[in-house]
Design a protein around this motif. Structure first.
Motif, PDB file in Angstrom:
ATOM      1  N   PRO A 233      14.253   7.856  28.395  1.00  0.00           N
ATOM      2  CA  PRO A 233      14.445   6.575  27.732  1.00  0.00           C
ATOM      3  C   PRO A 233      13.129   5.847  27.446  1.00  0.00           C
ATOM      4  CG  PRO A 233      14.871   6.342  30.058  1.00  0.00           C
ATOM      5  CD  PRO A 233      14.580   7.796  29.836  1.00  0.00           C
ATOM      6  N   SER A 234      13.181   4.933  26.476  1.00  0.00           N
ATOM      7  CA  SER A 234      12.004   4.132  26.151  1.00  0.00           C
ATOM      8  C   SER A 234      11.643   3.185  27.281  1.00  0.00           C
ATOM      9  CB  SER A 234      12.265   3.341  24.864  1.00  0.00           C
ATOM     10  OG  SER A 234      13.365   2.459  25.026  1.00  0.00           O
TER      11      SER A 234
ATOM     12  N   VAL B 257      12.209  10.817  23.089  1.00  0.00           N
ATOM     13  CA  VAL B 257      12.290   9.461  23.639  1.00  0.00           C
ATOM     14  C   VAL B 257      13.430   8.733  22.922  1.00  0.00           C
ATOM     15  CG1 VAL B 257      11.068   7.294  24.032  1.00  0.00           C
ATOM     16  CG2 VAL B 257       9.803   9.475  24.069  1.00  0.00           C
ATOM     17  N   TYR B 258      14.462   8.364  23.678  1.00  0.00           N
ATOM     18  CA  TYR B 258      15.586   7.651  23.062  1.00  0.00           C
ATOM     19  C   TYR B 258      15.521   6.163  23.436  1.00  0.00           C
ATOM     20  CZ  TYR B 258      17.997   7.904  27.628  1.00  0.00           C
ATOM     21  OH  TYR B 258      18.337   7.789  28.953  1.00  0.00           O
ATOM     22  N   PRO B 259      16.030   5.280  22.585  1.00  0.00           N
ATOM     23  CA  PRO B 259      15.874   3.833  22.812  1.00  0.00           C
ATOM     24  C   PRO B 259      16.749   3.295  23.939  1.00  0.00           C
ATOM     25  CG  PRO B 259      17.181   4.240  20.833  1.00  0.00           C
ATOM     26  CD  PRO B 259      16.687   5.575  21.291  1.00  0.00           C
ATOM     27  N   ASP B 260      16.140   2.464  24.766  1.00  0.00           N
ATOM     28  CA  ASP B 260      16.851   1.674  25.777  1.00  0.00           C
ATOM     29  C   ASP B 260      16.195   0.297  25.793  1.00  0.00           C
ATOM     30  OD1 ASP B 260      18.362   0.735  27.913  1.00  0.00           O
ATOM     31  OD2 ASP B 260      16.954   1.545  29.395  1.00  0.00           O
ATOM     32  N   ARG B 261      16.421  -0.450  24.735  1.00  0.00           N
ATOM     33  CA  ARG B 261      15.723  -1.730  24.564  1.00  0.00           C
ATOM     34  C   ARG B 261      16.103  -2.741  25.634  1.00  0.00           C
ATOM     35  NH1 ARG B 261      16.917   0.345  19.605  1.00  0.00           N
ATOM     36  NH2 ARG B 261      15.135   0.809  18.271  1.00  0.00           N
ATOM     37  N   ASP B 262      17.329  -2.674  26.135  1.00  0.00           N
ATOM     38  CA  ASP B 262      17.740  -3.604  27.191  1.00  0.00           C
ATOM     39  C   ASP B 262      16.982  -3.359  28.492  1.00  0.00           C
ATOM     40  OD1 ASP B 262      19.526  -4.790  25.485  1.00  0.00           O
ATOM     41  OD2 ASP B 262      21.258  -3.651  26.204  1.00  0.00           O
ATOM     42  N   GLY B 263      16.476  -2.149  28.660  1.00  0.00           N
ATOM     43  CA  GLY B 263      15.770  -1.822  29.895  1.00  0.00           C
ATOM     44  C   GLY B 263      14.265  -1.968  29.810  1.00  0.00           C
TER      45      GLY B 263
ATOM     46  N   GLY C 204       9.037   1.558  23.726  1.00  0.00           N
ATOM     47  CA  GLY C 204       9.157   2.938  23.275  1.00  0.00           C
ATOM     48  C   GLY C 204       7.949   3.426  22.514  1.00  0.00           C
ATOM     49  N   GLY C 205       7.288   2.530  21.774  1.00  0.00           N
ATOM     50  CA  GLY C 205       6.091   2.926  21.048  1.00  0.00           C
ATOM     51  C   GLY C 205       4.977   3.345  21.983  1.00  0.00           C
ATOM     52  N   PHE C 206       4.808   2.615  23.074  1.00  0.00           N
ATOM     53  CA  PHE C 206       3.803   2.972  24.081  1.00  0.00           C
ATOM     54  C   PHE C 206       4.146   4.305  24.723  1.00  0.00           C
ATOM     55  CE2 PHE C 206       2.613   3.087  28.564  1.00  0.00           C
ATOM     56  CZ  PHE C 206       1.242   2.886  28.497  1.00  0.00           C
TER      57      PHE C 206
ATOM     58  N   LEU D 152       4.353  21.696  22.944  1.00  0.00           N
ATOM     59  CA  LEU D 152       5.352  20.661  23.213  1.00  0.00           C
ATOM     60  C   LEU D 152       5.401  19.658  22.070  1.00  0.00           C
ATOM     61  CD1 LEU D 152       7.304  19.252  25.241  1.00  0.00           C
ATOM     62  CD2 LEU D 152       5.295  18.096  26.176  1.00  0.00           C
ATOM     63  N   SER D 153       6.602  19.423  21.549  1.00  0.00           N
ATOM     64  CA  SER D 153       6.812  18.437  20.496  1.00  0.00           C
ATOM     65  C   SER D 153       7.376  17.162  21.102  1.00  0.00           C
ATOM     66  CB  SER D 153       7.791  18.990  19.447  1.00  0.00           C
ATOM     67  OG  SER D 153       8.218  17.973  18.557  1.00  0.00           O
ATOM     68  N   VAL D 154       6.817  16.010  20.730  1.00  0.00           N
ATOM     69  CA  VAL D 154       7.289  14.711  21.214  1.00  0.00           C
ATOM     70  C   VAL D 154       7.817  13.914  20.023  1.00  0.00           C
ATOM     71  CG1 VAL D 154       6.686  12.562  22.390  1.00  0.00           C
ATOM     72  CG2 VAL D 154       5.620  14.718  23.109  1.00  0.00           C
ATOM     73  N   GLU D 155       9.078  13.511  20.112  1.00  0.00           N
ATOM     74  CA  GLU D 155       9.716  12.783  19.023  1.00  0.00           C
ATOM     75  C   GLU D 155      10.458  11.572  19.570  1.00  0.00           C
ATOM     76  OE1 GLU D 155      12.329  15.470  16.980  1.00  0.00           O
ATOM     77  OE2 GLU D 155      10.974  17.170  17.283  1.00  0.00           O
ATOM     78  N   ARG D 156      10.795  10.661  18.681  1.00  0.00           N
ATOM     79  CA  ARG D 156      11.635   9.515  19.039  1.00  0.00           C
ATOM     80  C   ARG D 156      12.947   9.654  18.285  1.00  0.00           C
ATOM     81  NH1 ARG D 156       9.563   3.206  18.997  1.00  0.00           N
ATOM     82  NH2 ARG D 156      11.246   2.349  20.301  1.00  0.00           N
ATOM     83  N   THR D 157      14.068   9.564  18.986  1.00  0.00           N
ATOM     84  CA  THR D 157      15.355   9.799  18.347  1.00  0.00           C
ATOM     85  C   THR D 157      16.458   9.082  19.108  1.00  0.00           C
ATOM     86  OG1 THR D 157      16.870  11.537  17.570  1.00  0.00           O
ATOM     87  CG2 THR D 157      15.813  11.877  19.702  1.00  0.00           C
TER      88      THR D 157
END
Length: 289
Positions: free
Chosen positions: A8-9, A42-48, A55-57, A169-174
């Motif tokens: 998670p982000s 990296v999946y979004p968890d904005r509440d956390g 997530g950008g960091f 290793l590939s790093v993505e945001r999804t």
């Protein structure tokens, strides 16, 4: 077989400062490399998220860690998120991933430093000097683009551009749902202390499926497990009596996993950190049937 890991982000939400957050992400990248993970998502968890390390960091530091050392300065330059990048543990990826191979007959990442005439480019791929290569037909590259270089000989240097995904290793945001819905997701596993306890017998069945189909494993954040992130009730995650142990049946509250799995059934600490959970989970799941 493709292996994907979802984090998670909010992964660094409990870190006291940027240095500690960077160190934590370095251990995550190490775990992914040790167990030959193909995609770190990296999946979004904005509440956390705590507002400091979003997530950008998280994605930037992980992508930097996954970048071959010989390309890091050229690709990333100076960025605020990478202030403490020097404390990241070296990944030293095996030659099969291509990112750190020093032998012949290997694939490496390179970056195009110059585009010249006659379909030729200069590429920095970690050799002593940038090398001049032909661009294959139907392949277009631009200056600054990362490319795959296949090396057949180092002395003398013989190499060519390959029109294929970058090695390593590939790093993505999804989104979590998008990752679970991929055709090559394989066995979709949620790592949670509320899941089914992993046993030797259960692993024997699961290992064959993973070896055949690959897997996607999702993890939660510190003090914020997957049930909290997904907004579902933890008790509903317990396997029903009708399941046959293969994980094929999905509980009604399940967002799309084949199996909720507890890989540390008798944990001695009240909290298992995400980077620790990665090692504890990927180690048994990497065993062959």
């Amino acid at each position: 077989m493709t292996v994907s890991v979802l984090v998670p982000s909010s992964l660094t939400r409990e870190a006291e400062d940027k240095r500690e957050a960077t160190r934590k992400l370095g251990y995550v990248a190490r775990a992914a490399t040790v167990f030959r993970v193909d995609r770190l998502l990296v999946y979004p968890d904005r509440d956390g998220e705590d507002g400091r390390f979003d997530g950008g960091f998280v994605r930037t530091v992980l992508r930097y860690a996954a970048t071959p050392p010989y390309l890091r300065n050229e690709v990333w330059g100076m960025r605020d998120e990478l202030e403490y990048a020097g404390i990241l543990p070296p990944l030293r990826a095996a030659s099969q991933t291509g990112s750190e191979s020093n032998g012949s007959g290997s694939s490496r990442q390179g970056i195009v430093t110059e585009v010249g005439p006659d379909q030729r480019v200069r590429v920095n791929c970690g050799l002593q000097h940038p090398i001049s290569l032909n661009v294959p037909p139907n392949m277009e590259v631009v200056e600054g683009e990362r490319v795959t270089v296949r090396i057949s000989s180092r002395r003398p240097v013989r190499a060519k551009l390959a029109d294929e995904p970058l090695p390593g290793l590939s790093v993505e945001r999804t989104d979590l749902s998008a990752a679970l819905g991929r055709e090559d997701a394989g066995v979709r596993i949620a790592a949670s202390r509320f899941g089914e306890e992993l046993t030797v017998g259960r692993l024997e069945t699961l290992a064959g499926r993973v070896e055949r189909d690959g897997m996607t494993v999702a993890f939660g954040a510190p003090e914020r497990g997957l049930p909290d992130i997904l907004g579902i009730e933890a008790p509903a995650l317990a396997p029903s009596d009708s399941t046959d142990g293969t994980g094929d049946e999905v509980e009604p509250s399940d967002p799309g996993f084949d199996l909720w799995l507890n890989t540390i059934p008798d944990q001695g600490s009240e909290v298992v950190r995400t980077e620790e959970a990665l090692f504890a989970t990927l180690a048994p799941l990497s065993l062959r049937a």
